[in-house]
Design a protein around this motif. Structure first.
Motif, PDB file in Angstrom:
ATOM      1  N   PRO A 124       0.818  -1.223   0.000  1.00 31.80           N
ATOM      2  CA  PRO A 124       0.000   0.000   0.000  1.00 31.80           C
ATOM      3  C   PRO A 124       0.848   1.269   0.000  1.00 31.80           C
ATOM      4  CG  PRO A 124      -0.106  -1.080   2.154  1.00 31.80           C
ATOM      5  CD  PRO A 124       0.571  -2.026   1.213  1.00 31.80           C
ATOM      6  N   HIS A 125       1.957   1.250   0.748  1.00 30.93           N
ATOM      7  CA  HIS A 125       2.791   2.449   0.805  1.00 30.93           C
ATOM      8  C   HIS A 125       3.328   2.818  -0.567  1.00 30.93           C
ATOM      9  CE1 HIS A 125       6.434   4.873   1.342  1.00 30.93           C
ATOM     10  NE2 HIS A 125       5.805   5.384   2.390  1.00 30.93           N
ATOM     11  N   GLU A 126       3.851   1.855  -1.287  1.00 27.89           N
ATOM     12  CA  GLU A 126       4.492   2.162  -2.560  1.00 27.89           C
ATOM     13  C   GLU A 126       3.491   2.451  -3.674  1.00 27.89           C
ATOM     14  OE1 GLU A 126       8.333   2.429  -2.957  1.00 27.89           O
ATOM     15  OE2 GLU A 126       7.185   3.171  -1.255  1.00 27.89           O
ATOM     16  N   MET A 127       2.302   1.865  -3.620  1.00 27.14           N
ATOM     17  CA  MET A 127       1.301   2.220  -4.623  1.00 27.14           C
ATOM     18  C   MET A 127       0.792   3.644  -4.393  1.00 27.14           C
ATOM     19  SD  MET A 127       1.612  -0.372  -6.407  1.00 27.14           S
ATOM     20  CE  MET A 127       0.535   0.174  -7.723  1.00 27.14           C
ATOM     21  N   LEU A 128       0.747   4.075  -3.136  1.00 29.05           N
ATOM     22  CA  LEU A 128       0.275   5.428  -2.824  1.00 29.05           C
ATOM     23  C   LEU A 128       1.390   6.467  -2.945  1.00 29.05           C
ATOM     24  CD1 LEU A 128      -1.925   4.507   0.271  1.00 29.05           C
ATOM     25  CD2 LEU A 128      -2.773   5.401  -1.913  1.00 29.05           C
ATOM     26  N   PHE A 129       2.526   6.212  -2.284  1.00 25.79           N
ATOM     27  CA  PHE A 129       3.584   7.217  -2.221  1.00 25.79           C
ATOM     28  C   PHE A 129       4.664   7.013  -3.279  1.00 25.79           C
ATOM     29  CE2 PHE A 129       1.693   7.031   2.029  1.00 25.79           C
ATOM     30  CZ  PHE A 129       1.279   8.354   2.133  1.00 25.79           C
ATOM     31  N   GLY A 130       4.599   5.902  -4.001  1.00 27.10           N
ATOM     32  CA  GLY A 130       5.478   5.694  -5.141  1.00 27.10           C
ATOM     33  C   GLY A 130       4.736   6.004  -6.424  1.00 27.10           C
ATOM     34  N   PHE A 131       3.833   5.117  -6.828  1.00 32.39           N
ATOM     35  CA  PHE A 131       3.093   5.272  -8.092  1.00 32.39           C
ATOM     36  C   PHE A 131       2.230   6.541  -8.110  1.00 32.39           C
ATOM     37  CE2 PHE A 131      -1.004   4.587 -10.266  1.00 32.39           C
ATOM     38  CZ  PHE A 131      -0.554   4.539 -11.580  1.00 32.39           C
ATOM     39  N   ALA A 132       1.263   6.621  -7.187  1.00 33.92           N
ATOM     40  CA  ALA A 132       0.292   7.720  -7.244  1.00 33.92           C
ATOM     41  C   ALA A 132       0.949   9.079  -7.020  1.00 33.92           C
ATOM     42  CB  ALA A 132      -0.815   7.496  -6.217  1.00 33.92           C
ATOM     43  N   ALA A 133       1.872   9.157  -6.065  1.00 37.82           N
ATOM     44  CA  ALA A 133       2.522  10.441  -5.790  1.00 37.82           C
ATOM     45  C   ALA A 133       3.302  10.940  -7.000  1.00 37.82           C
ATOM     46  CB  ALA A 133       3.447  10.317  -4.579  1.00 37.82           C
ATOM     47  N   THR A 188      -8.845   3.237  -5.312  1.00 36.31           N
ATOM     48  CA  THR A 188      -7.466   3.265  -5.805  1.00 36.31           C
ATOM     49  C   THR A 188      -7.304   2.605  -7.175  1.00 36.31           C
ATOM     50  OG1 THR A 188      -7.009   1.306  -4.448  1.00 36.31           O
ATOM     51  CG2 THR A 188      -6.404   3.446  -3.532  1.00 36.31           C
ATOM     52  N   VAL A 189      -7.786   1.385  -7.335  1.00 33.37           N
ATOM     53  CA  VAL A 189      -7.611   0.704  -8.631  1.00 33.37           C
ATOM     54  C   VAL A 189      -8.599   1.245  -9.657  1.00 33.37           C
ATOM     55  CG1 VAL A 189      -7.467  -1.510  -9.814  1.00 33.37           C
ATOM     56  CG2 VAL A 189      -6.818  -1.355  -7.401  1.00 33.37           C
ATOM     57  N   GLY A 190      -9.900   1.229  -9.312  1.00 34.11           N
ATOM     58  CA  GLY A 190     -10.912   1.689 -10.263  1.00 34.11           C
ATOM     59  C   GLY A 190     -10.903   3.189 -10.474  1.00 34.11           C
ATOM     60  N   GLY A 191     -10.773   3.958  -9.390  1.00 33.79           N
ATOM     61  CA  GLY A 191     -10.771   5.409  -9.509  1.00 33.79           C
ATOM     62  C   GLY A 191      -9.411   5.944  -9.905  1.00 33.79           C
ATOM     63  N   MET A 192      -8.445   5.763  -9.013  1.00 37.65           N
ATOM     64  CA  MET A 192      -7.099   6.299  -9.224  1.00 37.65           C
ATOM     65  C   MET A 192      -6.422   5.685 -10.444  1.00 37.65           C
ATOM     66  SD  MET A 192      -3.786   5.698  -6.777  1.00 37.65           S
ATOM     67  CE  MET A 192      -4.765   5.898  -5.297  1.00 37.65           C
ATOM     68  N   GLY A 193      -6.437   4.361 -10.540  1.00 36.70           N
ATOM     69  CA  GLY A 193      -5.731   3.699 -11.631  1.00 36.70           C
ATOM     70  C   GLY A 193      -6.232   4.139 -13.000  1.00 36.70           C
ATOM     71  N   VAL A 194      -7.574   4.136 -13.172  1.00 41.32           N
ATOM     72  CA  VAL A 194      -8.134   4.492 -14.481  1.00 41.32           C
ATOM     73  C   VAL A 194      -7.956   5.981 -14.759  1.00 41.32           C
ATOM     74  CG1 VAL A 194     -10.213   4.510 -15.912  1.00 41.32           C
ATOM     75  CG2 VAL A 194      -9.810   2.595 -14.348  1.00 41.32           C
ATOM     76  N   MET A 195      -8.246   6.846 -13.759  1.00 42.75           N
ATOM     77  CA  MET A 195      -8.131   8.289 -13.997  1.00 42.75           C
ATOM     78  C   MET A 195      -6.688   8.688 -14.258  1.00 42.75           C
ATOM     79  SD  MET A 195      -9.498  11.586 -11.771  1.00 42.75           S
ATOM     80  CE  MET A 195     -11.185  11.019 -11.742  1.00 42.75           C
ATOM     81  N   MET A 196      -5.755   8.129 -13.501  1.00 42.48           N
ATOM     82  CA  MET A 196      -4.357   8.501 -13.693  1.00 42.48           C
ATOM     83  C   MET A 196      -3.827   8.019 -15.040  1.00 42.48           C
ATOM     84  SD  MET A 196      -2.663   8.202  -9.907  1.00 42.48           S
ATOM     85  CE  MET A 196      -3.119   9.415  -8.642  1.00 42.48           C
ATOM     86  N   LEU A 197      -4.221   6.828 -15.457  1.00 44.12           N
ATOM     87  CA  LEU A 197      -3.784   6.337 -16.763  1.00 44.12           C
ATOM     88  C   LEU A 197      -4.367   7.209 -17.878  1.00 44.12           C
ATOM     89  CD1 LEU A 197      -2.265   4.233 -18.417  1.00 44.12           C
ATOM     90  CD2 LEU A 197      -4.295   2.768 -18.317  1.00 44.12           C
ATOM     91  N   ALA A 198      -5.646   7.567 -17.750  1.00 42.33           N
ATOM     92  CA  ALA A 198      -6.274   8.419 -18.763  1.00 42.33           C
ATOM     93  C   ALA A 198      -5.627   9.799 -18.807  1.00 42.33           C
ATOM     94  CB  ALA A 198      -7.775   8.552 -18.472  1.00 42.33           C
ATOM     95  N   MET A 199      -5.327  10.356 -17.628  1.00 40.61           N
ATOM     96  CA  MET A 199      -4.700  11.677 -17.592  1.00 40.61           C
ATOM     97  C   MET A 199      -3.264  11.619 -18.099  1.00 40.61           C
ATOM     98  SD  MET A 199      -6.926  13.870 -16.719  1.00 40.61           S
ATOM     99  CE  MET A 199      -5.888  15.284 -16.400  1.00 40.61           C
ATOM    100  N   MET A 200      -2.537  10.555 -17.768  1.00 43.89           N
ATOM    101  CA  MET A 200      -1.175  10.411 -18.288  1.00 43.89           C
ATOM    102  C   MET A 200      -1.198  10.322 -19.813  1.00 43.89           C
ATOM    103  SD  MET A 200       1.114   8.062 -15.717  1.00 43.89           S
ATOM    104  CE  MET A 200       0.157   6.554 -15.890  1.00 43.89           C
ATOM    105  N   ALA A 201      -2.206   9.633 -20.355  1.00 48.37           N
ATOM    106  CA  ALA A 201      -2.313   9.498 -21.803  1.00 48.37           C
ATOM    107  C   ALA A 201      -2.647  10.833 -22.456  1.00 48.37           C
ATOM    108  CB  ALA A 201      -3.385   8.454 -22.149  1.00 48.37           C
ATOM    109  N   ARG A 202      -3.620  11.555 -21.888  1.00 49.49           N
ATOM    110  CA  ARG A 202      -4.067  12.807 -22.505  1.00 49.49           C
ATOM    111  C   ARG A 202      -3.045  13.934 -22.326  1.00 49.49           C
ATOM    112  NH1 ARG A 202      -9.076  15.187 -24.082  1.00 49.49           N
ATOM    113  NH2 ARG A 202      -8.833  17.458 -24.129  1.00 49.49           N
ATOM    114  N   VAL A 203      -2.552  14.113 -21.109  1.00 53.16           N
ATOM    115  CA  VAL A 203      -1.615  15.209 -20.831  1.00 53.16           C
ATOM    116  C   VAL A 203      -0.357  15.062 -21.681  1.00 53.16           C
ATOM    117  CG1 VAL A 203      -0.082  16.169 -19.050  1.00 53.16           C
ATOM    118  CG2 VAL A 203      -2.493  15.704 -18.516  1.00 53.16           C
ATOM    119  N   ALA A 204       0.137  13.834 -21.813  1.00 49.01           N
ATOM    120  CA  ALA A 204       1.351  13.620 -22.601  1.00 49.01           C
ATOM    121  C   ALA A 204       1.141  13.988 -24.068  1.00 49.01           C
ATOM    122  CB  ALA A 204       1.811  12.167 -22.474  1.00 49.01           C
TER     123      ALA A 204
END
Length: 398
Positions: free
Chosen positions: A57-66, A307-323
């Protein structure tokens, strides 16, 4: 020319924060999930600081998500303020600090617990200062809200570290839950800004109106949950009924808010439907948090919905669009990215929804979620490593 400018000119990866941090987040999110999948299947490949049940949990939150959050905010602040974004050697230094923390936690041999904690805890406060400076300079007070959120994320991180050093046991789950709720707050604030804007722009229609009462309830409900979690973090007790009411109101308000954006009209556009479905998962996670307060589902399932459904999908979509947007490319999902987004959505369904409906399926559901998450990020890396590491196609800076 300044050394930082020379580095950014010669290596496009260091021109804006989204470039290295989206790349690092995707690569780390993939590797960390593969390690976790190995753990669940009896293959232990790592002896990290804090132990594997703390590490995940620590690394998915403070590694990946952060990494995604900081990459996004330090890129967006350039648009908000008109000030040059973090680039060159300072950006390299910040990314190196993030990476040093991941390595120190994964391979702590020879490092004291205090040093591991210091390395890891330095990243978010430094990012908050770097974000605050241009915002304050330009008096962009509306965007200053993200600075205390980053600061509170650092507090949540500190709580998880203190739990390992003989601190009160409630600090471990308290820090983890606080981080999840703070990232949920970021999704609600930023999602409320960008999802209706992107939708209106792509479908060539006016943005949906924003009733002040609904906006205040949707955002305020999540703020209230953060407040309740802070009470828990300092050793206080929050009645289950209060948790249930506040989480239920937040879920309902955000559901009404999200429906007003009429996301179903963008079902042909992967970069739209993914954002709307990720927001639906945020609402689902908040509703499950309310159910967890009544002991009708486990809090773990609510956390994984967020985290998986909300964060994972939104972050992947934002990483795709912003880039795409910040490298001067057309805002059209590259081949394979619709599949990646669908796989991330499948990971959310498998990890949070399937076990809630069919508890006996949990072992299989976990493996499906690990595989789908990993494939989604692998597809992103295949398509976006060339995008993140190359110059803008329109020749503009950034």
């Amino acid at each position: 020319m300044h050394d930082s400018s020379v580095l950014a000119r010669r290596m496009p990866l260091w021109r804006l924060a989204f470039r290295p941090f989206f790349l690092l987040a995707a690569a780390f999110g993939l590797l960390a999930m593969l390690v976790w999948g190995g753990v669940w299947n009896g293959h232990v490949w790592l002896a990290p600081y804090g132990g594997l049940m703390w590490w995940h949990p620590h690394e998915m939150l403070f590694g990946f998500a952060a990494a995604v959050v900081v990459g996004f905010l330090l890129t967006a602040v350039q648009n908000w303020t008109g000030q040059p974004g973090l680039a060159g050697w300072p950006l390299l230094g910040l990314a190196a600090l993030w990476l040093a923390a991941r390595l120190a936690i994964a391979f702590p041999q020879g490092l004291s617990s205090a040093w591991v904690a210091v390395i890891d805890l330095a990243f978010l406060p430094l990012a908050a200062v770097l974000l605050a400076r241009p915002v304050i300079r330009r008096r962009q007070w509306r965007n200053l809200v993200f600075v205390p959120v980053l600061a509170l994320l650092a507090v949540a991180n500190l709580a998880m570290h203190l739990a390992l050093s003989g601190g009160a046991p409630y600090l471990l789950r308290g820090g983890e839950s606080l981080a999840v709720l703070l990232i949920t707050l970021l999704m609600v604030i930023l999602g409320g800004r960008v999802i209706p804007f992107f939708t209106a722009r792509r479908l060539n229609r006016p943005q949906a109106s924003r009733p002040a009462g609904l906006e205040a309830t949707a955002i305020g409900g999540v703020v209230a949950l953060v407040g309740l979690q802070l009470v828990v973090l300092i050793g206080g007790v929050v009645p289950d009924g209060l948790w249930a009411v506040v989480a239920g109101v937040a879920a309902l308000a955000n559901l009404v808010r999200g429906l007003r954006w009429a996301g179903w009209q963008g079902w042909r556009e992967p970069l739209l439907w993914s954002l709307h479905l990720s927001y639906a998962f945020v609402c689902l996670g908040l509703a499950m948090w309310a159910l967890a307060a009544w002991h009708l589902v486990s809090l773990s399932l609510a956390v994984h919905a967020l985290t998986v459904g909300g964060m994972g999908v939104m972050m992947l979509a934002m990483m795709a669009r912003v880039a795409l947007g910040h490298t001067g490319r057309a805002l059209v999902a590259p081949r394979g990215i619709a599949t990646a987004l669908a796989l991330m959505l499948l990971a959310g369904v498998a990890r949070a929804l399937l076990p809630a409906i069919w508890p006996q399926a949990l072992p299989v559901a976990l493996n499906i979620a690990v595989l789908a998450w990993s494939l989604a990020l692998a597809l992103y890396l295949v398509r976006y490593v060339p995008v993140l590491g190359s110059r803008r196609v329109d020749g503009a800076p950034g």
